[in-house]
Design a protein around this motif. Sequence first.
Motif, PDB file in Angstrom:
ATOM      1  N   LYS A  14      47.621  37.915  38.970  1.00 32.92           N
ATOM      2  CA  LYS A  14      48.682  38.376  38.046  1.00 32.92           C
ATOM      3  C   LYS A  14      49.075  37.259  37.088  1.00 32.92           C
ATOM      4  O   LYS A  14      49.327  37.499  35.909  1.00 32.92           O
ATOM      5  CB  LYS A  14      49.900  38.863  38.838  1.00 32.92           C
ATOM      6  CG  LYS A  14      49.672  40.234  39.458  1.00 32.92           C
ATOM      7  CD  LYS A  14      50.948  40.835  39.992  1.00 32.92           C
ATOM      8  CE  LYS A  14      51.167  40.462  41.410  1.00 32.92           C
ATOM      9  NZ  LYS A  14      52.276  41.171  42.059  1.00 32.92           N
ATOM     10  N   ASP A 156      54.629  46.483  51.166  1.00 31.67           N
ATOM     11  CA  ASP A 156      55.006  45.267  50.431  1.00 31.67           C
ATOM     12  C   ASP A 156      56.511  45.359  50.169  1.00 31.67           C
ATOM     13  O   ASP A 156      56.980  46.357  49.614  1.00 31.67           O
ATOM     14  CB  ASP A 156      54.233  45.236  49.103  1.00 31.67           C
ATOM     15  CG  ASP A 156      54.509  43.990  48.284  1.00 31.67           C
ATOM     16  OD1 ASP A 156      54.845  42.950  48.878  1.00 31.67           O
ATOM     17  OD2 ASP A 156      54.362  44.052  47.048  1.00 31.67           O
ATOM     18  N   LYS A 158      59.825  44.217  48.244  1.00 27.27           N
ATOM     19  CA  LYS A 158      60.135  43.611  46.939  1.00 27.27           C
ATOM     20  C   LYS A 158      61.602  43.826  46.604  1.00 27.27           C
ATOM     21  O   LYS A 158      62.193  44.826  47.016  1.00 27.27           O
ATOM     22  CB  LYS A 158      59.349  44.314  45.815  1.00 27.27           C
ATOM     23  CG  LYS A 158      57.882  43.970  45.691  1.00 27.27           C
ATOM     24  CD  LYS A 158      57.334  44.767  44.509  1.00 27.27           C
ATOM     25  CE  LYS A 158      55.833  44.748  44.379  1.00 27.27           C
ATOM     26  NZ  LYS A 158      55.243  43.494  44.019  1.00 27.27           N
ATOM     27  N   PRO A 164      59.462  51.474  39.858  1.00 29.56           N
ATOM     28  CA  PRO A 164      58.105  51.585  39.308  1.00 29.56           C
ATOM     29  C   PRO A 164      57.672  53.042  39.172  1.00 29.56           C
ATOM     30  O   PRO A 164      58.074  53.896  39.961  1.00 29.56           O
ATOM     31  CB  PRO A 164      57.249  50.846  40.348  1.00 29.56           C
ATOM     32  CG  PRO A 164      58.049  50.846  41.589  1.00 29.56           C
ATOM     33  CD  PRO A 164      59.490  50.941  41.219  1.00 29.56           C
ATOM     34  N   ASP A 168      52.482  52.628  37.723  1.00 31.77           N
ATOM     35  CA  ASP A 168      52.693  51.252  38.186  1.00 31.77           C
ATOM     36  C   ASP A 168      52.147  51.082  39.612  1.00 31.77           C
ATOM     37  O   ASP A 168      51.502  50.083  39.938  1.00 31.77           O
ATOM     38  CB  ASP A 168      54.184  50.879  38.191  1.00 31.77           C
ATOM     39  CG  ASP A 168      54.779  50.818  36.793  1.00 31.77           C
ATOM     40  OD1 ASP A 168      54.034  50.550  35.839  1.00 31.77           O
ATOM     41  OD2 ASP A 168      56.000  51.049  36.669  1.00 31.77           O
ATOM     42  N   LEU A 169      52.455  52.065  40.456  1.00 30.23           N
ATOM     43  CA  LEU A 169      52.009  51.991  41.860  1.00 30.23           C
ATOM     44  C   LEU A 169      50.487  52.062  41.951  1.00 30.23           C
ATOM     45  O   LEU A 169      49.869  51.375  42.763  1.00 30.23           O
ATOM     46  CB  LEU A 169      52.613  53.139  42.673  1.00 30.23           C
ATOM     47  CG  LEU A 169      54.137  53.130  42.837  1.00 30.23           C
ATOM     48  CD1 LEU A 169      54.606  54.432  43.474  1.00 30.23           C
ATOM     49  CD2 LEU A 169      54.575  51.955  43.684  1.00 30.23           C
ATOM     50  N   ASP A 172      49.093  48.594  40.931  1.00 31.14           N
ATOM     51  CA  ASP A 172      49.738  47.390  41.471  1.00 31.14           C
ATOM     52  C   ASP A 172      48.686  46.498  42.163  1.00 31.14           C
ATOM     53  O   ASP A 172      48.026  46.911  43.122  1.00 31.14           O
ATOM     54  CB  ASP A 172      50.827  47.802  42.468  1.00 31.14           C
ATOM     55  CG  ASP A 172      51.611  46.610  42.976  1.00 31.14           C
ATOM     56  OD1 ASP A 172      52.744  46.410  42.523  1.00 31.14           O
ATOM     57  OD2 ASP A 172      51.073  45.871  43.843  1.00 31.14           O
ATOM     58  N   GLN A 174      49.021  43.703  43.930  1.00 33.93           N
ATOM     59  CA  GLN A 174      49.331  43.276  45.298  1.00 33.93           C
ATOM     60  C   GLN A 174      48.875  44.344  46.296  1.00 33.93           C
ATOM     61  O   GLN A 174      48.265  44.035  47.321  1.00 33.93           O
ATOM     62  CB  GLN A 174      50.841  43.028  45.452  1.00 33.93           C
ATOM     63  CG  GLN A 174      51.249  42.566  46.829  1.00 33.93           C
ATOM     64  CD  GLN A 174      50.719  41.190  47.161  1.00 33.93           C
ATOM     65  OE1 GLN A 174      51.217  40.183  46.668  1.00 33.93           O
ATOM     66  NE2 GLN A 174      49.655  41.124  47.964  1.00 33.93           N
ATOM     67  N   LEU A 175      49.149  45.612  45.976  1.00 34.90           N
ATOM     68  CA  LEU A 175      48.743  46.690  46.874  1.00 34.90           C
ATOM     69  C   LEU A 175      47.218  46.827  46.915  1.00 34.90           C
ATOM     70  O   LEU A 175      46.636  47.098  47.972  1.00 34.90           O
ATOM     71  CB  LEU A 175      49.396  48.014  46.438  1.00 34.90           C
ATOM     72  CG  LEU A 175      50.931  48.060  46.542  1.00 34.90           C
ATOM     73  CD1 LEU A 175      51.448  49.438  46.130  1.00 34.90           C
ATOM     74  CD2 LEU A 175      51.414  47.726  47.953  1.00 34.90           C
ATOM     75  N   SER A 176      46.564  46.636  45.779  1.00 28.15           N
ATOM     76  CA  SER A 176      45.088  46.693  45.765  1.00 28.15           C
ATOM     77  C   SER A 176      44.508  45.577  46.630  1.00 28.15           C
ATOM     78  O   SER A 176      43.514  45.783  47.343  1.00 28.15           O
ATOM     79  CB  SER A 176      44.565  46.563  44.327  1.00 28.15           C
ATOM     80  OG  SER A 176      45.009  47.648  43.547  1.00 28.15           O
ATOM     81  N   ILE A 198      55.555  50.611  48.856  1.00 30.81           N
ATOM     82  CA  ILE A 198      56.440  49.541  48.390  1.00 30.81           C
ATOM     83  C   ILE A 198      57.829  49.825  48.935  1.00 30.81           C
ATOM     84  O   ILE A 198      58.369  50.927  48.746  1.00 30.81           O
ATOM     85  CB  ILE A 198      56.456  49.454  46.848  1.00 30.81           C
ATOM     86  CG1 ILE A 198      55.154  48.824  46.358  1.00 30.81           C
ATOM     87  CG2 ILE A 198      57.647  48.634  46.362  1.00 30.81           C
ATOM     88  CD1 ILE A 198      55.087  48.538  44.893  1.00 30.81           C
ATOM     89  N   THR A 214      51.709  55.140  47.815  1.00 31.02           N
ATOM     90  CA  THR A 214      50.520  55.312  46.990  1.00 31.02           C
ATOM     91  C   THR A 214      49.309  55.112  47.895  1.00 31.02           C
ATOM     92  O   THR A 214      49.468  54.831  49.091  1.00 31.02           O
ATOM     93  CB  THR A 214      50.523  54.328  45.793  1.00 31.02           C
ATOM     94  OG1 THR A 214      49.440  54.651  44.903  1.00 31.02           O
ATOM     95  CG2 THR A 214      50.364  52.889  46.240  1.00 31.02           C
TER      96      THR A 214
END
Length: 262
Positions: A14, A156, A158, A164, A168-169, A172, A174-176, A198, A214
Amino acid sequence: MDYELPYLSASRIKCYLSCPQKFKLQYVLKTPWAFQPSAMVLGIAVHEAIEVYYKTWMDGRRLSLSDMHDVFEESWRTETDGKRLDVDDPEPAKNMGKDLVATFHDQVRPQNVMAIEYDFRVPLLFKDSGEVLGVDLVGRIDLIEADNAGNIVIADSKTMARRPSEQDLAIDLQLSAYAYAARQLGIVHADETVLLRIDALMKTKTPAFIQLFTTRTPDSDTQFVRLAADIIHAVVSGAFPANPGWQCGGCVVGDTCYLKNS
Ligand code: SF4
């Protein structure tokens, strides 16, 4: 000049995408930060309070709000001791953090908690071709739960200022990264879709705790590794252009950016 890349993480990806020059200053040259962003300090302190809550839950107890606030206060002290913040008065951010901790304590309903703060280091590779990128993906999964139907959920935590969107989800990073690691580690079968969540503490006028779901299919791993491969290639080639924009306002290494020193 070529650069070595010891590992990649979602936050490094990121950072490179937001500004390659910032990536160089922060991760290659290890430039000291000019200040601590209060939003980051708040996020770390809330995160630590949540971590201790879940660890205590796994031991069969529910941590009191007062104990959570003690963890928050201690973390805030550690993160700010002797450091300059980006605000003159940190009290509003600190009070918001304590309100978020209280909101979490009131509203969280843990399911079957399987792991908390799960460290991973996995090789980045294309599953179909077997091509290995030679740089590992490193990270820490905040929470792994099983729901009442036995489905594994990877979450995750946050603190967020804005809710989001579905899009966005869906993208994302971080999730991937979590999904890729979960398949590599065998937490989820390689051919299964990963269920992700999230857990967001919203920094709104009235703080709120929301859980947003997601998924990632195995195809998303290929896209993620493709992106990682491009970033590795750019970094080792020394491609670090500055990307001036809104992100310059909160740039902790901006004082040494060549745009400000040429
Ligand atoms: S000041 Fe802006 S352009 Fe320079 S490193 Fe920071 S984010 Fe990048």
